[in-house]
Design a protein around this motif. Structure first.
Motif, PDB file in Angstrom:
ATOM      1  N   VAL A 147      54.417  28.327  55.649  1.00 55.69           N
ATOM      2  CA  VAL A 147      54.432  28.181  54.202  1.00 55.69           C
ATOM      3  C   VAL A 147      53.212  28.857  53.587  1.00 55.69           C
ATOM      4  O   VAL A 147      53.309  29.559  52.580  1.00 55.69           O
ATOM      5  CB  VAL A 147      54.472  26.693  53.805  1.00 55.69           C
ATOM      6  N   ALA A 148      52.040  28.628  54.162  1.00 57.63           N
ATOM      7  CA  ALA A 148      50.811  29.209  53.624  1.00 57.63           C
ATOM      8  C   ALA A 148      50.855  30.729  53.681  1.00 57.63           C
ATOM      9  O   ALA A 148      50.440  31.418  52.733  1.00 57.63           O
ATOM     10  CB  ALA A 148      49.602  28.691  54.395  1.00 57.63           C
ATOM     11  N   VAL A 149      51.368  31.270  54.789  1.00 56.05           N
ATOM     12  CA  VAL A 149      51.470  32.725  54.930  1.00 56.05           C
ATOM     13  C   VAL A 149      52.456  33.286  53.922  1.00 56.05           C
ATOM     14  O   VAL A 149      52.230  34.337  53.313  1.00 56.05           O
ATOM     15  CB  VAL A 149      51.890  33.105  56.365  1.00 56.05           C
ATOM     16  N   HIS A 171      45.959  38.497  43.438  1.00 54.29           N
ATOM     17  CA  HIS A 171      44.942  38.757  44.455  1.00 54.29           C
ATOM     18  C   HIS A 171      44.357  37.439  44.961  1.00 54.29           C
ATOM     19  O   HIS A 171      43.425  36.893  44.359  1.00 54.29           O
ATOM     20  CB  HIS A 171      43.835  39.650  43.881  1.00 54.29           C
ATOM     21  N   PRO A 172      44.902  36.922  46.059  1.00 54.85           N
ATOM     22  CA  PRO A 172      44.357  35.671  46.605  1.00 54.85           C
ATOM     23  C   PRO A 172      42.912  35.845  47.039  1.00 54.85           C
ATOM     24  O   PRO A 172      42.531  36.892  47.570  1.00 54.85           O
ATOM     25  CB  PRO A 172      45.279  35.382  47.800  1.00 54.85           C
ATOM     26  N   GLY A 173      42.114  34.809  46.811  1.00 54.59           N
ATOM     27  CA  GLY A 173      40.710  34.862  47.191  1.00 54.59           C
ATOM     28  C   GLY A 173      40.493  34.354  48.606  1.00 54.59           C
ATOM     29  O   GLY A 173      41.424  33.943  49.295  1.00 54.59           O
ATOM     30  N   VAL A 174      39.235  34.396  49.010  1.00 50.67           N
ATOM     31  CA  VAL A 174      38.920  34.019  50.390  1.00 50.67           C
ATOM     32  C   VAL A 174      39.230  32.546  50.655  1.00 50.67           C
ATOM     33  O   VAL A 174      39.618  32.174  51.773  1.00 50.67           O
ATOM     34  CB  VAL A 174      37.442  34.342  50.717  1.00 50.67           C
ATOM     35  N   ILE A 175      39.116  31.689  49.636  1.00 50.41           N
ATOM     36  CA  ILE A 175      39.428  30.271  49.826  1.00 50.41           C
ATOM     37  C   ILE A 175      40.902  30.094  50.145  1.00 50.41           C
ATOM     38  O   ILE A 175      41.281  29.299  51.022  1.00 50.41           O
ATOM     39  CB  ILE A 175      39.039  29.462  48.572  1.00 50.41           C
ATOM     40  N   THR A 176      41.756  30.850  49.455  1.00 51.15           N
ATOM     41  CA  THR A 176      43.193  30.789  49.725  1.00 51.15           C
ATOM     42  C   THR A 176      43.492  31.288  51.128  1.00 51.15           C
ATOM     43  O   THR A 176      44.291  30.692  51.869  1.00 51.15           O
ATOM     44  CB  THR A 176      43.960  31.640  48.702  1.00 51.15           C
ATOM     45  N   TYR A 177      42.830  32.375  51.512  1.00 47.50           N
ATOM     46  CA  TYR A 177      43.020  32.908  52.866  1.00 47.50           C
ATOM     47  C   TYR A 177      42.553  31.910  53.919  1.00 47.50           C
ATOM     48  O   TYR A 177      43.201  31.721  54.958  1.00 47.50           O
ATOM     49  CB  TYR A 177      42.274  34.223  53.031  1.00 47.50           C
ATOM     50  N   ASN A 178      41.423  31.265  53.660  1.00 45.82           N
ATOM     51  CA  ASN A 178      40.916  30.279  54.619  1.00 45.82           C
ATOM     52  C   ASN A 178      41.924  29.153  54.845  1.00 45.82           C
ATOM     53  O   ASN A 178      42.154  28.717  55.982  1.00 45.82           O
ATOM     54  CB  ASN A 178      39.592  29.685  54.124  1.00 45.82           C
ATOM     55  N   ALA A 179      42.520  28.689  53.740  1.00 45.19           N
ATOM     56  CA  ALA A 179      43.513  27.620  53.861  1.00 45.19           C
ATOM     57  C   ALA A 179      44.720  28.086  54.672  1.00 45.19           C
ATOM     58  O   ALA A 179      45.249  27.340  55.513  1.00 45.19           O
ATOM     59  CB  ALA A 179      43.959  27.170  52.465  1.00 45.19           C
TER      60      ALA A 179
END
Length: 200
Positions: free
Chosen positions: A1-3, A15-23
């Protein structure tokens, strides 16, 4: 789901940020999707988002869950200052410093893959940078050293635990002291077993 969420955001020119990528990478680690985790990490690097230690830690943990100890080790080594500098000044400035969770994730990834020798190498490299894994991880390393008769390595880990007990807060000190006590018990048992074997 996250991917899928990341992919949807990219397709909609968001443009997702690094926090979104970390999650998303953490979700991959939970689901043992090491391929997706490492792909997302590379997206962060290519996008110049500036990965955090948490970004790498989650990717390393995902590789460990997937028993990809070699890839986990490679990702950890990317974070070391010497490796970052070899890749260029710009990359070095964006490479996060490894922390205790990084060391723990890398060590556990190697231990789960049966590579205790690489796990010790990681511990030694990061200890030289004054980074040590958590107490549980160091206890597992101590057990491996005891099992294989690596008493010199065991002594170094014990020294690290003693230092943590002397400089950490009350709870961490209590944990380190407990680990030291457990390690001492293991050493006594090993010495007793060795003595019996020599007599037999």
């Amino acid at each position: 789901v996250a991917v899928e969420l990341i992919s949807r955001m990219q397709s909609e020119t968001l443009h997702p940020g690094v926090i979104t990528y970390n999650a998303a990478i953490n979700a991959c680690a939970t689901g043992q999707q090491w391929q997706e985790a490492t792909r997302l990490l590379r997206d962060v690097l290519r996008g110049g988002l500036g990965p955090t230690a948490g970004t790498y830690n989650a990717a390393i943990a995902a590789c460990g869950a997937g028993r990809q100890w070699a890839l986990a080790t490679a990702l950890l080594l990317e974070m070391l200052p010497a490796a970052s500098q070899q890749r260029g000044a710009e990359t070095a400035s964006r490479s996060p410093r490894p922390d205790a969770k990084t060391c723990g994730a890398g060590v556990l990834a190697c231990l789960s893959g049966g590579r205790w020798d690489v796990a010790l190498g990681i511990w030694e490299k990061l200890a030289a940078c004054r980074v040590s894994p958590d107490l549980n991880c160091q206890s597992q390393l101590l057990a491996e050293c005891e099992l294989r008769g690596l008493f010199q390595n065991q002594a170094l880990i014990l020294e690290s635990l003693a230092t943590q007990a002397g400089t950490a807060g009350p709870l961490a000190s209590l944990g380190a002291a407990s680990a030291l006590e457990g390690a001492a018990t293991v050493r006594i048992r090993a010495a007793t077993a060795a003595a019996k074997a020599s007599v037999a």
